[in-house]
Design an enzyme around this catalytic site. Sequence first.
Site, PDB file in Angstrom:
ATOM      1  N   ASP A 377      23.381  32.598  29.666  1.00 20.77           N
ATOM      2  CA  ASP A 377      21.805  32.265  29.385  1.00 20.77           C
ATOM      3  C   ASP A 377      20.989  33.910  28.419  1.00 20.77           C
ATOM      4  O   ASP A 377      22.139  34.633  28.581  1.00 20.77           O
ATOM      5  CB  ASP A 377      21.196  32.624  31.026  1.00 20.77           C
ATOM      6  N   ASP A 640      23.698  32.876  36.881  1.00 20.68           N
ATOM      7  CA  ASP A 640      23.150  33.467  38.326  1.00 20.68           C
ATOM      8  C   ASP A 640      22.594  32.557  39.898  1.00 20.68           C
ATOM      9  O   ASP A 640      21.816  32.966  40.678  1.00 20.68           O
ATOM     10  CB  ASP A 640      22.596  34.206  38.257  1.00 20.68           C
ATOM     11  N   ASP A 644      22.224  27.052  37.539  1.00 17.60           N
ATOM     12  CA  ASP A 644      23.440  26.980  36.909  1.00 17.60           C
ATOM     13  C   ASP A 644      24.877  26.308  37.223  1.00 17.60           C
ATOM     14  O   ASP A 644      25.672  26.814  36.708  1.00 17.60           O
ATOM     15  CB  ASP A 644      23.500  28.571  36.461  1.00 17.60           C
ATOM     16  N   ASP A 737      66.715  38.689  37.119  1.00 21.90           N
ATOM     17  CA  ASP A 737      65.078  38.259  37.271  1.00 21.90           C
ATOM     18  C   ASP A 737      64.491  38.595  37.682  1.00 21.90           C
ATOM     19  O   ASP A 737      64.095  39.135  38.248  1.00 21.90           O
ATOM     20  CB  ASP A 737      66.113  36.919  38.638  1.00 21.90           C
TER      21      ASP A 737
END
Length: 898
Positions: A377, A640, A644, A737
Site C-alpha cells: 500500500d 497492515d 489486506d 555431510d
Amino acid sequence: MADSASAPDPGPAAGRLPDAGPEPGAVTVPESALGAGPDAVPVSGSGLDALTVLQTLRHLGSGPRGLTEAEAEERQARFGANTLPGRREASWPTALLRSLRDPFTAVLLCLGLVSAAVASWGTACVILLLVVVSCVLRASGEHRANRSMAALRGLVASTATVLRRTEEDLPPDVREIPVEELVAGDVIRLGPGDLVAADVRLLRAQGLTVHQAVLTGESAPVAKDAADGAQAGGDDFDRSQLCFQGSSIASGSATAVVVATGARTRFAAAHGPGEEARPEASAFDRSVHGISWILIRFMLLTPPLVLMAGAALRDRGLETLPFAVAVAVGLTPEMLPVIVTMCLARGASLLARGHGVIVKRLPSLHDLGAVDVLCLDKTGTLTQDRPVLDRALGPGGHDDPEVLRWAAVNAWWTLQLADLPAPDALDDAVLDAADEDDVMAYDGVAALPFDPLRRLATAVVRTPGRLGTHTLVVKGAAEAVLERCVLADRERAGLLALAARQADDGLRVLAVATAERPARTRDYTPADERGLDFRGFVTFKDALAPTAAEALRALADRGVTVRILTGDHPGTAVRACRDLGVPVPADAVLAADRIDGLTDPELAEAAARTVVFARCAPEHKARIATALRTSGHTVGYLGDGVNDLPALRAADVGIAPRDAVAVARESADVVLAEKDLTAIDHSIAAGRYSGGNIATYLRVSLSSNLGNVIAMLAAGLLLPFLPMLPAQVLVQNLCFDAAQLAFAHDRPHPSVLRRPILLRPRDLLRFITGFGALNAVADLATFGVLALALHGSDGLDDAAVFHSGWFTENLLTQGLVMLLLRAGSAGAGHGRGPGPIGWAAGALAAVGLLLPVSPFGSLLGFTPLPPLYYLLLAAVLAMYTIGLLAVRGCSRLYSCAM
C-alpha cells in the site's frame, strides 16, 4: 478538516470490505425488534442507520447514562468478553510431529526403513538421528517465533472511557475499563487518538473524523456525525452514524453506544472464523516437492541397477543388496532437511536479533529470497500518514503567500477559540509552513469549527489597523467555499476546474476566502458565511517516508519490482511514486472498475505492466496477488489492515508490521518491527543468503553424489569385488555431510543478492547432471591412476588398496566441489580468510588423506597407498579443477541453479 479536501472521492466500493451479511450471533434490526429491551441480541451494523438514536438505545436496553454495573456483568456473562476468537498456537510436541510431513524428511525416513529392512543398522541409526535433528531444529525455530508473536499481542491494548452507574438511580461515573469488559449497550466517549474498541453508533459528535484505513484502505480520515436517517447505497463503512472496531479517531470528539462486541463486530467478520490456508503452495513448497520427486526417482532407480549389474556380470545376486541401499543413501543428500532448517533458522535468528523481524514460518524466509514482485500500500510505506503543504495558489493559479497566511490564521484561531484538543492533519500542515508572527498579528474573536455538513471552518479575527471591523476567514472544501463567494458563474467554473486539476495530480485541495463585517457583539453563525471574497487554494501532498526512496532503489537493485495496491485515488498514488523517483507510465495505472471487467488471464497480463492499482477493495488485492503468482512470479505482500487479509493469504509471503491490526499479524508469515521498506530489504537479503546456501548445498551434494553413483555402477561392472564396502560408503557420507554443515554458516558473495533465489527442480537437474558427469570422469580417471600406481590392471585385484584410493579421491574432489561451486564467483571468505567452507573443505581433505593410514582406517578395511598414487592423483585433481572452472564459467549452465 481532513475530509474537506476536494480530491476525488473513491466511491463507496473503493477499498471496502464486501458486505459479509449478519455475523454469527448478530442480527439485522427489523422493525419488530424495536424496544426489545435488555434481552436484545447485539446487532451488526446492517440496519442501524435506519434507526434513530432513541430507537437504537431502546433496542439495546440502554440510555444516555449508560448501563449499571449489574447490567454490564450480566451481559458479559451472556455474550462473552470483547475479544476476537483466539487462535491456538501449536505446542512444541505438535510442531515437532508436524515437521515430519516435510517431503525431504519423508524421503529420509523411507531410506531408514529400507536400511533397517536389510539389516544395515548403522545407516538406519544415522538417518534416524538426522531426521530427529532436523525436526527439533524446525520445531524450535517456529516455537520461538510463536513466543515472539505472543509477546506482540500484549502490546495492544487498551482501555475505553465508559459511563457506568453503580445503581439505577445514581448519576453515571466516567471511568476507564479494559476493552475486554465492554458490552453492547455501554455508552463510551471518544477523543483524538482513541482506538474504537467495538462497533458503535454515535449519539453525539463534534467535528469527528475517523481513520478507517485498517478496514477500508482509505488513507484520508472520514467525517462522521450522529444525524438520524438512513443513507442510500454503499455499505456499513459509509454510514456516517457508525464507527467500527479497529478504526481510530483522527479529530473531534463523540459519545457513542456500543452495538456489537467480540466475534459479532465487522472486524471479526472480515477476519473470518480462523486462519485460512493459502489457496496454492508457496514457492518453497513447490521447490521442495519438485526436488523430492527427483530424489525419489533416483533412489528407486539406483538399487535395481546395482542389483541387476551384480547379478548379470558378477553373479553376486542379493549379497549386493546392502551395497545397493548404501549407494541409494549415498545418492541422497541425507543432510538436506538439517541444512535447510539450519540455514533458515540461522537467517531468521539473525533477522530477529539485528532488525526485530519475526519469521513465523521458516520456509517463508526462502520465499522472501525468491520474491521478485512486492505488493504494498502507499500510506505508511511510501508515505507517512500525514500531509504536508505543497503550494498556496492565488485565483490565477500562481503562488501567493497571502493565501497561506489567511489559511494559517483560520487554522490557529479555529483551534484556539473552538476549544479543539488538537489541530487536524491539514491544519497542522498549514501551521508548520506558515510564519508564526503573521498568525499572531491577529486577535481572535470567534470561531465556527469544521462541520462535515458545511465542509468548512470559519475564524473571526480583528485585523490590525482596522478598528470597528471583523474579518471572517473561511477555509474548507473547494465546492463549499466557492458557492459562498461573490463570483460570476464562469469564474467559479474556472476555479473549480483548477481545483480539479490539482486533485487529479494527486493533491488535496482546500479553498480560502475572507469577508469584512462590521464589528459586533452577538454570536456569529453559519448564516454569516456568505458574500465572501475568494483568496485562493492551498494544496497538500502526502509526506514521503524518509527511507522509502533509498529502499525502493535497493529493491530495484535486487531485481524486485514494486506494485502499489491502494484504496486511494490514482492521482494520489501516482504523485507519491513520482516524488519518490518511481516512473509510472500512463498505461501503468489500473483502477478497480477496470479490474472488475478483466478475466483472470487478462488480469495476469495487465498486472505484468501495471505499477499502480488504485481504488482497490480487498478482493481486488487478492486477485492481483493471485494473478501475479499465476504468471510465475514469487509475490510478497505488505499489509497492515483487515482489508489486506485476503491478499496476505494469497501471496507467497504475507508481511505485516508489528503495529498492524492483530488479525493481519496473525495471518502474516513475517512480522516487521516497523512498516518500513528498509526492513523488507534486510529480510529479502537474509532470505537470499539462506536460499543461496541451500542452493549451493544442493548443487554440491547432488552433483558429487551423482558422479559417485555413476562411478560405482561402472566399477561394479569392472571389478570382481564391491567398489566400496557399505561401512566405507557410510563413513564417506558422514564425513561429507558433516563438512557440508558449514553451508549453514557461510556468507555467500554479495552477487547472490542481485537476483531472486529460487530452487527450480528442472534447472537443478540439468546442473547436477552436467557436474555429476564431470565428477564421474574424475572417478574413472582415478581407476586408471590406481592401475598405473599398482603396476598394471592386475593391481586392481587388491580390494583394500582400491577402496583406500577411491575413498581418498572422493573426499578430495568433494572438498574441491565445495570450494568451487559455492554461491557467487569469488573465493571463500571474500578476502576475510578461508571462511567456514574453506575450513570444512580442508578438514574433509585431511580426513581423506589421513584416515586410510590411521589405525581406525584398518578397522574399516583401508590400507596405506604407494607415493606414486598421490602424485598421479594430484594430476587428476588439477585437471578436475580446470574442468570445474571451465564448466562453471559457462554462464548459462551455472546461472540456471541460481
